[in-house]
Design a protein around this motif. Structure first.
Motif, mmCIF file in Angstrom:
data_model
loop_
_atom_site.group_PDB
_atom_site.id
_atom_site.type_symbol
_atom_site.label_atom_id
_atom_site.label_comp_id
_atom_site.label_asym_id
_atom_site.label_seq_id
_atom_site.Cartn_x
_atom_site.Cartn_y
_atom_site.Cartn_z
ATOM 1 N N LEU A 150 0.820 -1.204 0.000
ATOM 2 C CA LEU A 150 0.000 0.000 0.000
ATOM 3 C C LEU A 150 0.854 1.254 0.000
ATOM 4 C CD1 LEU A 150 -0.058 1.041 3.243
ATOM 5 C CD2 LEU A 150 -1.403 -1.041 3.382
ATOM 6 N N GLU A 151 0.222 2.348 -0.398
ATOM 7 C CA GLU A 151 0.868 3.652 -0.435
ATOM 8 C C GLU A 151 0.076 4.613 0.445
ATOM 9 O OE1 GLU A 151 2.543 4.238 -4.906
ATOM 10 O OE2 GLU A 151 0.343 4.329 -4.689
ATOM 11 N N ILE A 152 0.808 5.515 1.104
ATOM 12 C CA ILE A 152 0.163 6.501 1.960
ATOM 13 C C ILE A 152 1.078 7.723 2.044
ATOM 14 C CG2 ILE A 152 1.129 5.523 4.085
ATOM 15 C CD1 ILE A 152 -1.671 6.115 5.387
ATOM 16 N N ARG A 153 0.482 8.890 2.224
ATOM 17 C CA ARG A 153 1.279 10.113 2.332
ATOM 18 C C ARG A 153 2.075 10.116 3.633
ATOM 19 N NH1 ARG A 153 -3.584 12.153 0.005
ATOM 20 N NH2 ARG A 153 -3.163 13.098 -2.019
ATOM 21 N N GLU A 154 3.289 10.619 3.575
ATOM 22 C CA GLU A 154 4.166 10.629 4.743
ATOM 23 C C GLU A 154 3.598 11.465 5.889
ATOM 24 O OE1 GLU A 154 7.948 12.574 4.221
ATOM 25 O OE2 GLU A 154 7.084 14.106 2.927
ATOM 26 N N GLY A 155 2.793 12.477 5.593
ATOM 27 C CA GLY A 155 2.223 13.342 6.616
ATOM 28 C C GLY A 155 0.905 12.866 7.180
ATOM 29 N N ASP A 156 0.384 11.740 6.666
ATOM 30 C CA ASP A 156 -0.841 11.163 7.223
ATOM 31 C C ASP A 156 -0.538 10.607 8.610
ATOM 32 O OD1 ASP A 156 -2.280 11.834 4.970
ATOM 33 O OD2 ASP A 156 -2.337 9.811 4.152
ATOM 34 N N THR A 157 -1.591 10.325 9.367
ATOM 35 C CA THR A 157 -1.399 9.822 10.729
ATOM 36 C C THR A 157 -1.286 8.306 10.751
ATOM 37 O OG1 THR A 157 -3.761 9.573 11.188
ATOM 38 C CG2 THR A 157 -2.762 11.742 11.657
ATOM 39 N N MET A 158 -0.845 7.807 11.883
ATOM 40 C CA MET A 158 -0.785 6.363 12.088
ATOM 41 C C MET A 158 -2.201 5.779 12.084
ATOM 42 S SD MET A 158 2.401 5.689 12.150
ATOM 43 C CE MET A 158 2.431 4.009 12.738
ATOM 44 N N GLU A 159 -3.194 6.570 12.441
ATOM 45 C CA GLU A 159 -4.587 6.107 12.364
ATOM 46 C C GLU A 159 -4.990 5.887 10.907
ATOM 47 O OE1 GLU A 159 -8.742 7.050 14.578
ATOM 48 O OE2 GLU A 159 -7.613 8.800 13.878
ATOM 49 N N ASP A 160 -4.524 6.760 10.001
ATOM 50 C CA ASP A 160 -4.789 6.557 8.577
ATOM 51 C C ASP A 160 -4.156 5.249 8.099
ATOM 52 O OD1 ASP A 160 -6.165 9.025 8.350
ATOM 53 O OD2 ASP A 160 -4.261 10.091 8.072
ATOM 54 N N LEU A 161 -2.946 4.969 8.568
ATOM 55 C CA LEU A 161 -2.283 3.712 8.206
ATOM 56 C C LEU A 161 -3.064 2.525 8.765
ATOM 57 C CD1 LEU A 161 0.108 2.292 6.857
ATOM 58 C CD2 LEU A 161 1.413 2.656 8.967
ATOM 59 N N HIS A 162 -3.502 2.633 9.993
ATOM 60 C CA HIS A 162 -4.344 1.591 10.613
ATOM 61 C C HIS A 162 -5.589 1.337 9.760
ATOM 62 C CE1 HIS A 162 -7.388 -0.013 13.415
ATOM 63 N NE2 HIS A 162 -8.086 1.090 13.184
ATOM 64 N N ASN A 163 -6.237 2.416 9.319
ATOM 65 C CA ASN A 163 -7.472 2.272 8.535
ATOM 66 C C ASN A 163 -7.244 1.551 7.217
ATOM 67 O OD1 ASN A 163 -9.068 3.512 10.477
ATOM 68 N ND2 ASN A 163 -8.790 5.544 9.593
ATOM 69 N N ILE A 164 -6.190 1.884 6.489
ATOM 70 C CA ILE A 164 -5.966 1.200 5.205
ATOM 71 C C ILE A 164 -5.547 -0.255 5.430
ATOM 72 C CG2 ILE A 164 -3.609 2.016 4.861
ATOM 73 C CD1 ILE A 164 -4.293 1.993 1.800
ATOM 74 N N ILE A 165 -4.825 -0.523 6.501
ATOM 75 C CA ILE A 165 -4.456 -1.919 6.776
ATOM 76 C C ILE A 165 -5.705 -2.740 7.077
ATOM 77 C CG2 ILE A 165 -3.275 -3.470 8.379
ATOM 78 C CD1 ILE A 165 -1.075 -1.305 8.611
ATOM 79 N N THR A 166 -6.567 -2.246 7.954
ATOM 80 C CA THR A 166 -7.769 -3.018 8.295
ATOM 81 C C THR A 166 -8.653 -3.214 7.070
ATOM 82 O OG1 THR A 166 -8.915 -1.030 9.080
ATOM 83 C CG2 THR A 166 -7.798 -2.379 10.734
ATOM 84 N N GLN A 167 -8.831 -2.183 6.276
ATOM 85 C CA GLN A 167 -9.667 -2.293 5.076
ATOM 86 C C GLN A 167 -9.062 -3.260 4.065
ATOM 87 O OE1 GLN A 167 -10.157 1.741 3.711
ATOM 88 N NE2 GLN A 167 -11.199 2.353 5.587
ATOM 89 N N SER A 168 -7.752 -3.206 3.886
ATOM 90 C CA SER A 168 -7.127 -4.056 2.867
ATOM 91 C C SER A 168 -7.152 -5.535 3.236
ATOM 92 C CB SER A 168 -5.695 -3.592 2.584
ATOM 93 O OG SER A 168 -4.850 -3.854 3.684
ATOM 94 N N PHE A 169 -7.263 -5.839 4.535
ATOM 95 C CA PHE A 169 -7.344 -7.235 4.965
ATOM 96 C C PHE A 169 -8.777 -7.667 5.262
ATOM 97 C CE2 PHE A 169 -2.813 -6.616 5.552
ATOM 98 C CZ PHE A 169 -2.302 -7.830 5.112
#
Length: 170
Positions: free
Chosen positions: A21-40
């Protein structure tokens, strides 16, 4: 800049299960959490935490979804922690635990940092490999075995040293 991560399920099956996955460097760790949960395929409603990790995947500082500490200690929160404050070229690994009742555990590793592509929406799921099992892999916890012949009752403590112990010490 865009961070590209590979998120790998820690599982015991023969098939690898991971997402790129790709995500902006300035996004939050919560944004990363959200894409991980959605992708799985998770609903994202369970508790989760990230843990900073070293090159040997040792678990370090926690970045929590909610502050559950009772000691008043300062805990980093996903919602206020920017990805680039935790992950960079010198620190590229995280451990992500989702659903503390089932302990879905993932290894999250920064693959590369690239320029933002015009016309791409972020976060972006780039690649899917493998199907997540119906149940979380069973975790076994084993203590490191530094001394094979350790016996907790064979120490150098002499009980006679404590015969003058005052039971009303407090």
């Amino acid at each position: 800049m865009i961070y590209r991560f590979r998120v790998i399920l820690d599982n015991t099956t023969e098939e690898d299960v991971f997402r790129d996955l790709e995500i902006r460097e300035g996004d939050t760790m919560e944004d990363l959490h959200n894409i991980i949960t959605q992708s799985f395929g998770f609903d994202g409603m369970e508790m989760a935490s990230f843990y900073v990790s070293d090159d040997q995947w040792n678990q370090g500082e926690e970045i929590a979804m909610m502050d559950m500490s009772e000691t008043g200690a300062k805990v980093k929160m996903m919602s206020t922690t920017k990805i680039n404050s935790v992950i960079h070229e010198a620190a590229t690994r995280l451990i992500y635990v989702y659903d503390f009742m089932n302990l879905w555990t993932f290894y999250v590793e920064l693959g590369e940092i690239v320029e933002e592509a015009e016309g791409t929406d972020y976060p972006n799921l780039m690649f899917v490999h493998g199907q997540i099992p119906d149940e979380a892999p069973i975790k076994t916890f084993e203590a490191e075995d530094d001394e094979d012949d350790y016996n907790e009752f064979e120490d150098e403590m002499d009980l006679d040293d404590y015969q003058d112990f005052d039971e009303n010490w407090n």
